[in-house]
Scaffold this active site. Structure first.
Site, mmCIF file in Angstrom:
data_model
loop_
_atom_site.group_PDB
_atom_site.id
_atom_site.type_symbol
_atom_site.label_atom_id
_atom_site.label_comp_id
_atom_site.label_asym_id
_atom_site.label_seq_id
_atom_site.Cartn_x
_atom_site.Cartn_y
_atom_site.Cartn_z
ATOM 1 N N TYR A 101 34.620 34.449 29.390
ATOM 2 C CA TYR A 101 35.899 34.835 29.987
ATOM 3 C C TYR A 101 36.773 35.432 28.898
ATOM 4 O O TYR A 101 36.903 34.871 27.802
ATOM 5 C CB TYR A 101 36.611 33.621 30.599
ATOM 6 C CG TYR A 101 38.054 33.923 30.967
ATOM 7 C CD1 TYR A 101 38.372 34.418 32.226
ATOM 8 C CD2 TYR A 101 39.084 33.754 30.035
ATOM 9 C CE1 TYR A 101 39.687 34.724 32.558
ATOM 10 C CE2 TYR A 101 40.401 34.065 30.364
ATOM 11 C CZ TYR A 101 40.693 34.552 31.623
ATOM 12 O OH TYR A 101 41.984 34.872 31.941
ATOM 13 N N GLU A 189 42.102 40.639 33.137
ATOM 14 C CA GLU A 189 41.032 39.737 32.701
ATOM 15 C C GLU A 189 39.669 40.224 33.174
ATOM 16 O O GLU A 189 39.559 41.044 34.103
ATOM 17 C CB GLU A 189 41.271 38.319 33.218
ATOM 18 C CG GLU A 189 41.225 38.182 34.716
ATOM 19 C CD GLU A 189 41.478 36.742 35.175
ATOM 20 O OE1 GLU A 189 40.862 36.335 36.169
ATOM 21 O OE2 GLU A 189 42.293 36.036 34.533
#
Length: 381
Positions: A101, A189
């Site tokens: 991530y 993101e």
């Protein structure tokens, strides 16, 4: 403004971030044409603004034409957490070994953007932050100077990213910050960044939210707005000028003022209910505006009951009451039970005006919320 995955990936790809080969499709035949071009395995991914698409059946992997057709037929047109899927992204499958991530958001407590990296990619990052926060490395960024390369390397190594791909991940993080700053993003993101068997890094997902107040500086992104909305109710809210967020529950909420609506959402949850939306009609709302708000909430098929919470300052209780009556009198049968709580300016006059054959009236917010929650429970039993 939220971008769809396919839109955000195009922005990422234009900035040099590696993304899988993909095609947008809106029919089964278009899906089949896309997989013929891309090859197998292929991911078929619903393009709606919700999280957890995979668990809800909105993402499927196809290894053959038969599986691709079955996936397209099951996803296109499905109701995914209140959104109808009318487009899918057909994407080349990635042979991956690890999922990471990476993201940039605003840390409002610190008043600075923060870069985040974790080896726990592919899962709900909010859950990771709550349950195992030590698995997320963070680096705050002084907006006057931006994200220095050494900071990107530092947070990547602190997250425990393997050395042979660490510099590539740091490069992606730096590009994300450049986009965050230059495109007036509020959140950006990738979850997950996939590490392939050839030790390449690929953005397998893309999230990019833009500050709507800055869209005048982003004409290219502003052109994506209508297409990005992807939901009739949210498009209608923009048309009416409401602050509206669609949620996954079944108790519709209408109020005047963001704080008042948030309090109502919290109380619905506290008393065992599940909010269906955030809908702020604003100050000074008159009958016509209230009518439009009720029309919006009634249009949401997930809503089983409605609670109306109005505190009069600029807004007059009698005007709100007129709007509620006018809206409900237009129905041969009230589609959802409505509970009303009025307080403040002209609240007593409003209570007298309300047609109690059409609505349920409560004197306190707590009583109104509890009654709305009970109404919703009775519908679902």
């Amino acid at each position: 403004m939220k971008l769809h995955e396919y839109q955000a990936k195009q922005v990422f790809a234009d900035a040099g971030i590696p993304t899988p080969d993909s095609r947008l499709a809106s029919t089964v035949d278009e899906v089949m044409d896309a997989v013929d071009e891309i090859g197998y395995p292929a991911a078929i991914k619903a393009q709606v603004h919700v999280g957890g698409r995979g668990k809800a059946g909105g993402i499927k992997i196809a290894t053959s034409a038969e599986e691709a057709r079955e996936a397209a037929e099951s996803i296109l047109g499905m109701d995914l957490k209140g959104y109808t899927v009318d487009r899918v992204l057909v994407e080349a499958g990635v042979d991956f070994e690890n999922e990471l991530y990476v993201g940039i958001t605003m840390d409002r407590n610190e008043g600075e953007p923060v870069a985040m990296v974790s080896t726990e990619g592919g899962v709900d990052i909010e859950s990771v932050a709550e349950e195992t926060p030590e698995k997320i490395a963070r680096e705050h960024i002084d907006p006057a100077f931006g994200l220095h390369p050494y900071q990107a390397r530092k947070v990547v190594f602190e997250a425990g990213i393997p050395n042979d791909v660490a510099m590539d991940v740091a490069s992606i993080l730096g590009t994300l910050y450049d986009l965050y700053e230059s495109r007036d993003a509020s959140d950006i993101e990738i979850n997950p960044v996939m590490i392939t068997s050839d030790r390449e890094v690929v953005a397998a997902d893309a999230v990019m939210n833009i500050d709507e107040d800055a869209l005048f500086r982003q004409p290219e992104l502003a052109e994506m707005e209508d297409e990005a909305a992807g939901d009739e109710l949210e498009a209608k809210a923009n048309e009416y000028g409401f602050d509206y967020v669609r949620l996954s529950g079944n108790v519709g909420i209408i109020g005047n003022g963001a704080g008042l609506v948030m309090t109502t959402l919290d109380l619905v949850d506290y008393y065992g209910g599940s909010p269906a939306n955030f809908l702020d009609i604003g100050g000074g709302a008159k009958a016509e505006r209230v009518t439009k708000a009720l029309d919006m909430v009634f249009s949401d098929e997930n809503v089983d009951s409605v609670v109306f919470n109005i505190f009069g300052g600029i807004t007059r209780g009698d005007e709100v009451a007129k709007g509620i009556n006018e809206a409900l009198e237009g129905f041969d049968e009230i589609p959802k039970p409505v509970v009303v709580r009025l307080a403040g300016t002209n609240a007593e006059e409003g209570m007298e005006i309300l047609n109690e054959d059409l609505v349920q009236v409560e004197g306190t917010l707590e009583d109104a919320v509890q009654r709305a929650v009970k109404n919703a429970e009775e519908v679902t039993q």
